[in-house]
Motif scaffolding. Structure first.
Motif, PDB file in Angstrom:
ATOM      1  N   ASP A  86       0.838  -1.202   0.000  1.00 21.36           N
ATOM      2  CA  ASP A  86       0.000   0.000   0.000  1.00 21.36           C
ATOM      3  C   ASP A  86       0.869   1.246   0.000  1.00 21.36           C
ATOM      4  OD1 ASP A  86      -2.488  -1.311   0.020  1.00 21.36           O
ATOM      5  OD2 ASP A  86      -2.250  -1.748   2.152  1.00 21.36           O
ATOM      6  N   VAL A  87       0.549   2.179  -0.885  1.00 22.31           N
ATOM      7  CA  VAL A  87       1.315   3.426  -0.996  1.00 22.31           C
ATOM      8  C   VAL A  87       0.330   4.588  -1.158  1.00 22.31           C
ATOM      9  CG1 VAL A  87       3.299   2.278  -2.078  1.00 22.31           C
ATOM     10  CG2 VAL A  87       1.479   3.233  -3.528  1.00 22.31           C
ATOM     11  N   HIS A  88       0.867   5.784  -1.176  1.00 17.61           N
ATOM     12  CA  HIS A  88       0.067   6.946  -1.567  1.00 17.61           C
ATOM     13  C   HIS A  88       0.551   7.421  -2.926  1.00 17.61           C
ATOM     14  CE1 HIS A  88      -0.960   7.028   2.728  1.00 17.61           C
ATOM     15  NE2 HIS A  88      -2.069   7.631   2.323  1.00 17.61           N
ATOM     16  N   TRP A  89      -0.376   7.546  -3.879  1.00 15.90           N
ATOM     17  CA  TRP A  89      -0.065   8.164  -5.167  1.00 15.90           C
ATOM     18  C   TRP A  89      -0.492   9.627  -5.029  1.00 15.90           C
ATOM     19  CZ3 TRP A  89       2.979   7.598  -9.027  1.00 15.90           C
ATOM     20  CH2 TRP A  89       2.775   8.326 -10.206  1.00 15.90           C
ATOM     21  N   TYR A  90       0.515  10.503  -4.841  1.00 20.27           N
ATOM     22  CA  TYR A  90       0.208  11.856  -4.403  1.00 20.27           C
ATOM     23  C   TYR A  90      -0.644  11.728  -3.134  1.00 20.27           C
ATOM     24  CZ  TYR A  90       2.439  13.207  -8.733  1.00 20.27           C
ATOM     25  OH  TYR A  90       3.373  13.365  -9.737  1.00 20.27           O
ATOM     26  N   LYS A  91      -1.917  12.184  -3.126  1.00 20.33           N
ATOM     27  CA  LYS A  91      -2.669  12.117  -1.867  1.00 20.33           C
ATOM     28  C   LYS A  91      -3.617  10.939  -1.780  1.00 20.33           C
ATOM     29  CE  LYS A  91      -1.999  16.752  -0.415  1.00 20.33           C
ATOM     30  NZ  LYS A  91      -2.329  18.169  -0.527  1.00 20.33           N
ATOM     31  N   GLN A  92      -3.586  10.076  -2.842  1.00 19.26           N
ATOM     32  CA  GLN A  92      -4.541   8.977  -2.901  1.00 19.26           C
ATOM     33  C   GLN A  92      -3.969   7.670  -2.392  1.00 19.26           C
ATOM     34  OE1 GLN A  92      -5.657   8.764  -7.012  1.00 19.26           O
ATOM     35  NE2 GLN A  92      -7.824   9.075  -6.561  1.00 19.26           N
ATOM     36  N   LYS A  93      -4.756   6.925  -1.640  1.00 20.58           N
ATOM     37  CA  LYS A  93      -4.340   5.581  -1.209  1.00 20.58           C
ATOM     38  C   LYS A  93      -4.481   4.610  -2.377  1.00 20.58           C
ATOM     39  CE  LYS A  93      -4.928   3.470   2.741  1.00 20.58           C
ATOM     40  NZ  LYS A  93      -5.129   3.124   4.166  1.00 20.58           N
ATOM     41  N   VAL A 122       5.082   7.538   0.122  1.00 18.08           N
ATOM     42  CA  VAL A 122       4.342   8.558  -0.621  1.00 18.08           C
ATOM     43  C   VAL A 122       5.055   8.752  -1.962  1.00 18.08           C
ATOM     44  CG1 VAL A 122       3.524  10.937  -0.658  1.00 18.08           C
ATOM     45  CG2 VAL A 122       3.621   9.686   1.513  1.00 18.08           C
ATOM     46  N   LEU A 123       4.341   8.413  -3.052  1.00 17.88           N
ATOM     47  CA  LEU A 123       4.932   8.534  -4.385  1.00 17.88           C
ATOM     48  C   LEU A 123       4.367   9.777  -5.063  1.00 17.88           C
ATOM     49  CD1 LEU A 123       4.637   4.771  -5.470  1.00 17.88           C
ATOM     50  CD2 LEU A 123       6.447   5.898  -4.136  1.00 17.88           C
ATOM     51  N   GLY A 124       5.233  10.708  -5.378  1.00 21.64           N
ATOM     52  CA  GLY A 124       4.809  11.951  -6.017  1.00 21.64           C
ATOM     53  C   GLY A 124       5.661  12.261  -7.235  1.00 21.64           C
ATOM     54  N   ASP A 125       5.946  13.535  -7.465  1.00 17.30           N
ATOM     55  CA  ASP A 125       6.653  13.953  -8.681  1.00 17.30           C
ATOM     56  C   ASP A 125       7.979  13.226  -8.918  1.00 17.30           C
ATOM     57  OD1 ASP A 125       4.828  15.636  -9.787  1.00 17.30           O
ATOM     58  OD2 ASP A 125       5.733  17.491  -9.040  1.00 17.30           O
ATOM     59  N   ASP A 126       8.788  13.029  -7.870  1.00 19.84           N
ATOM     60  CA  ASP A 126      10.087  12.385  -8.071  1.00 19.84           C
ATOM     61  C   ASP A 126       9.906  11.001  -8.690  1.00 19.84           C
ATOM     62  OD1 ASP A 126      11.296  14.540  -6.981  1.00 19.84           O
ATOM     63  OD2 ASP A 126      11.912  13.564  -5.100  1.00 19.84           O
ATOM     64  N   TYR A 127       8.983  10.235  -8.099  1.00 21.75           N
ATOM     65  CA  TYR A 127       8.737   8.873  -8.589  1.00 21.75           C
ATOM     66  C   TYR A 127       8.098   8.923  -9.977  1.00 21.75           C
ATOM     67  CZ  TYR A 127       7.486   3.884  -8.289  1.00 21.75           C
ATOM     68  OH  TYR A 127       7.371   2.533  -8.511  1.00 21.75           O
ATOM     69  N   PHE A 128       7.056   9.732 -10.126  1.00 18.65           N
ATOM     70  CA  PHE A 128       6.332   9.824 -11.403  1.00 18.65           C
ATOM     71  C   PHE A 128       7.275  10.178 -12.558  1.00 18.65           C
ATOM     72  CE2 PHE A 128       4.013  12.923 -14.250  1.00 18.65           C
ATOM     73  CZ  PHE A 128       3.401  11.956 -15.034  1.00 18.65           C
ATOM     74  N   LEU A 129       8.050  11.240 -12.397  1.00 19.79           N
ATOM     75  CA  LEU A 129       8.871  11.735 -13.509  1.00 19.79           C
ATOM     76  C   LEU A 129      10.030  10.796 -13.830  1.00 19.79           C
ATOM     77  CD1 LEU A 129       8.802  15.518 -12.570  1.00 19.79           C
ATOM     78  CD2 LEU A 129       7.615  14.415 -14.495  1.00 19.79           C
ATOM     79  N   SER A 130      10.553  10.083 -12.800  1.00 22.26           N
ATOM     80  CA  SER A 130      11.669   9.172 -13.069  1.00 22.26           C
ATOM     81  C   SER A 130      11.201   7.816 -13.616  1.00 22.26           C
ATOM     82  CB  SER A 130      12.515   8.973 -11.810  1.00 22.26           C
ATOM     83  OG  SER A 130      11.707   8.507 -10.741  1.00 22.26           O
ATOM     84  N   ARG A 131       9.950   7.441 -13.362  1.00 21.93           N
ATOM     85  CA  ARG A 131       9.433   6.142 -13.837  1.00 21.93           C
ATOM     86  C   ARG A 131       8.678   6.225 -15.162  1.00 21.93           C
ATOM     87  NH1 ARG A 131      12.326   6.232  -9.203  1.00 21.93           N
ATOM     88  NH2 ARG A 131      12.265   4.199  -8.103  1.00 21.93           N
ATOM     89  N   LEU A 132       8.166   7.405 -15.507  1.00 16.88           N
ATOM     90  CA  LEU A 132       7.405   7.532 -16.752  1.00 16.88           C
ATOM     91  C   LEU A 132       8.184   7.068 -17.993  1.00 16.88           C
ATOM     92  CD1 LEU A 132       4.846   8.367 -18.271  1.00 16.88           C
ATOM     93  CD2 LEU A 132       5.665  10.752 -18.224  1.00 16.88           C
ATOM     94  N   PRO A 133       9.489   7.359 -18.114  1.00 20.62           N
ATOM     95  CA  PRO A 133      10.209   6.853 -19.295  1.00 20.62           C
ATOM     96  C   PRO A 133      10.165   5.327 -19.417  1.00 20.62           C
ATOM     97  CG  PRO A 133      11.497   8.557 -18.209  1.00 20.62           C
ATOM     98  CD  PRO A 133      10.342   8.251 -17.293  1.00 20.62           C
ATOM     99  N   THR A 134      10.189   4.627 -18.284  1.00 19.35           N
ATOM    100  CA  THR A 134      10.105   3.163 -18.329  1.00 19.35           C
ATOM    101  C   THR A 134       8.716   2.706 -18.782  1.00 19.35           C
ATOM    102  OG1 THR A 134      11.774   2.965 -16.593  1.00 19.35           O
ATOM    103  CG2 THR A 134      10.348   1.046 -16.948  1.00 19.35           C
ATOM    104  N   VAL A 135       7.682   3.378 -18.288  1.00 19.39           N
ATOM    105  CA  VAL A 135       6.318   3.044 -18.729  1.00 19.39           C
ATOM    106  C   VAL A 135       6.182   3.275 -20.236  1.00 19.39           C
ATOM    107  CG1 VAL A 135       3.880   3.718 -18.562  1.00 19.39           C
ATOM    108  CG2 VAL A 135       5.245   3.422 -16.482  1.00 19.39           C
ATOM    109  N   ASN A 136       6.662   4.417 -20.718  1.00 21.37           N
ATOM    110  CA  ASN A 136       6.607   4.704 -22.158  1.00 21.37           C
ATOM    111  C   ASN A 136       7.323   3.619 -22.964  1.00 21.37           C
ATOM    112  OD1 ASN A 136       5.212   7.102 -21.837  1.00 21.37           O
ATOM    113  ND2 ASN A 136       7.062   8.366 -21.791  1.00 21.37           N
ATOM    114  N   LEU A 137       8.519   3.240 -22.496  1.00 27.96           N
ATOM    115  CA  LEU A 137       9.308   2.228 -23.200  1.00 27.96           C
ATOM    116  C   LEU A 137       8.590   0.885 -23.237  1.00 27.96           C
ATOM    117  CD1 LEU A 137      12.071   1.284 -24.449  1.00 27.96           C
ATOM    118  CD2 LEU A 137      12.766   0.730 -22.101  1.00 27.96           C
ATOM    119  N   ARG A 138       8.022   0.465 -22.107  1.00 21.92           N
ATOM    120  CA  ARG A 138       7.370  -0.855 -22.066  1.00 21.92           C
ATOM    121  C   ARG A 138       6.102  -0.884 -22.912  1.00 21.92           C
ATOM    122  NH1 ARG A 138      10.348  -4.620 -21.787  1.00 21.92           N
ATOM    123  NH2 ARG A 138       9.143  -6.084 -20.527  1.00 21.92           N
ATOM    124  N   LEU A 139       5.360   0.240 -22.956  1.00 27.68           N
ATOM    125  CA  LEU A 139       4.177   0.311 -23.828  1.00 27.68           C
ATOM    126  C   LEU A 139       4.615   0.218 -25.291  1.00 27.68           C
ATOM    127  CD1 LEU A 139       2.212   3.177 -22.015  1.00 27.68           C
ATOM    128  CD2 LEU A 139       1.566   0.746 -22.060  1.00 27.68           C
TER     129      LEU A 139
END
Ligand code: DCM
Ligand code: DCM
Ligand code: DCM
Ligand code: ZN
Ligand code: ZN
Length: 264
Positions: free
Chosen positions: A143-150, A231-248
Motif C-alpha cells: 500500500d502506498v500513496h499516489w500523491y494524496k490517494q491511497k 508517498v509517491l509523487g513527482d520524483d517517482y512519477f517523472l523518473s518512472r514515466l520513461p520506463t512506462v513509455n518504453l514498455r508500452l
C-alpha cells in the motif's frame, strides 16, 4: 495494464501490421470492434470472472528479490500447473493462431478469442509488475500513496502513471499520448526497434525475453525505494514515466512483429 495501457499497446501494434496480418486481424476481430483492435484489447480482463481458468494467465510471479525469470521455475499457477502464466499463454495463443494459415476454414480453436488473448497478454507481460515478486503479488499487497490517494503499487503501474501523464502532458487525450510514443519509436528508439522485434531462430514470439526484461525493470524502477506506506509523487512519477513509455512501445512493436510472423 489498465484499459488505457492495453489500448495504447494495441493501437501501436495495429498501425505496424503488414497487409496479410492486417487482413487476418480484420477477419478475426468481432464485428462490434469495427476493425479496431484497441477497442477489444481489455476483453481478457472482462472475462476473468467467467473464464476462471484465465485469471492466472495475466502474470507470472518470481521469487522475492531474485530479479530474474525462469520458465520452468516460475511459469505455473497457484496449484503448480506448468505453463499457466503469461509466458505460457503467449506461447499457447501464438501456436493456436498459427493454425489460421494451415487451416483457414475450420480451426479447432476459437481464433477470435486467441487473437484477443494474445493481444492483451502481450501488453501485460510488458508491465514490469506483472512479472513481480510472489510475496507481494506483483506489488498488489504494497500500500502506498499516489500523491494524496491511497493505492497499491501494482495499480500505480497498471493505471496511475499513465493517467497522470495523460492529464498533465496530453490534455487528457489518449490519442496525443499514443502519438508521442509513436514519435519516440521512429526517432529516439529507431535503432533499437529491430532488436525488440527479433527472436532467436525460427521462434514466432519470445515471451521469456519480455518477462525477463519486466522483472529487471520491476527491481530497477517499480520496487526501488518503495516500502509499505511510501508517498509517491513527482520524483517517482517523472523518473518512472520513461520506463512506462518504453514498455508500452515495446509491447506494441512486439505484438505487431508476432502477428506479422504468425500471418505473414
Ligand atoms: N517454454 C518456454 N520457455 C522455456 C521452456 C518452455 O516458453 N524456457 C514453453 C514452450 C512450450 C511450453 O513452454 O509452449 C512447454 O514447454 P516444455 O517443452 O518445457 O514442456
Ligand atoms: N501448446 C498448447 N498450450 C500451451 C503450450 C503449447 O496448446 N500452453 C501446444 C501448441 C503446440 C504444442 O503444444 O502445438 C507445442 O508447443 P511448444 O512448441 O510451444 O512447446
Ligand atoms: N496480478 C499480478 N500478480 C499476481 C496477482 C495479480 O500481476 N500475483 C495482477 C493481475 C491484475 C492485478 O494484479 O492486473 C490485480 O489482480 P487481482 O484482480 O487478481 O487482484
Ligand atoms: Zn495489472
Ligand atoms: Zn490483464
Amino acid at each position: 495494464w489498465g484499459e488505457d495501457g492495453h489500448a495504447i499497446v494495441c493501437k501501436i501494434a495495429q498501425s505496424r501490421l503488414g497487409d496479410t496480418a492486417s487482413e487476418a486481424v480484420k477477419k478475426l476481430l468481432p464485428e462490434y470492434a469495427e476493425n479496431d483492435l484497441a477497442s477489444v484489447c481489455s476483453w481478457a480482463d472482462h472475462v476473468k470472472f467467467i473464464f476462471h481458468w484465465s485469471s492466472a494467465l495475466h502474470f507470472a510471479d518470481t521469487p522475492d528479490n531474485l530479479c530474474n525469470f525462469q520458465y520452468n521455475r516460475d511459469c505455473k499457477d497457484q496449484n503448480g500447473e506448468k505453463g499457466r502464466c503469461v509466458v505460457g499463454a503467449i506461447n499457447n495463443y501464438t501456436n493456436q493462431l498459427l493454425s489460421y494459415g494451415r487451416n483457414k476454414v475450420h480451426s479447432q480453436y476459437n481464433l477470435t478469442q486467441a487473437l484477443l488473448f494474445l493481444s492483451h497478454f502481450m501488453g501485460d507481460i510488458h508491465q514490469p509488475l506483472h512479472v513481480g515478486f510472489l510475496g507481494d503479488k506483483g506489488g498488489n499487497t504494497i500500500d502506498v500513496h499516489w500523491y494524496k490517494q491511497k493505492q497499491n503499487l501494482h495499480h500505480v503501474w497498471d493505471d496511475s502513471i499513465i493517467e497522470t501523464a495523460e492529464e498533465r502532458f496530453y490534455g487528457s487525450e489518449i490519442g496525443d499520448f499514443i502519438n508521442a510514443i509513436q514519435e519516440n519509436i521512429t526517432k529516439e528508439w529507431d535503432s533499437e526497434v529491430k532488436g525488440w522485434e527479433t527472436c532467436n531462430s525460427n521462434q514466432t514470439t519470445c515471451p521469456d525475453i519480455y518477462a525477463s526484461e519486466s522483472i529487471k525493470a520491476a527491481c530497477q524502477w517499480a520496487y526501488k525505494g518503495v516500502t509499505e506506506g511510501s508517498v509517491l509523487g513527482d520524483d517517482y512519477f517523472l523518473s518512472r514515466l520513461p520506463t512506462v513509455n518504453l514498455r508500452l512501445a515495446q509491447g506494441g512493436v512486439r505484438l505487431a512483429a508476432t502477428l506479422n510472423r504468425i500471418f505473414g
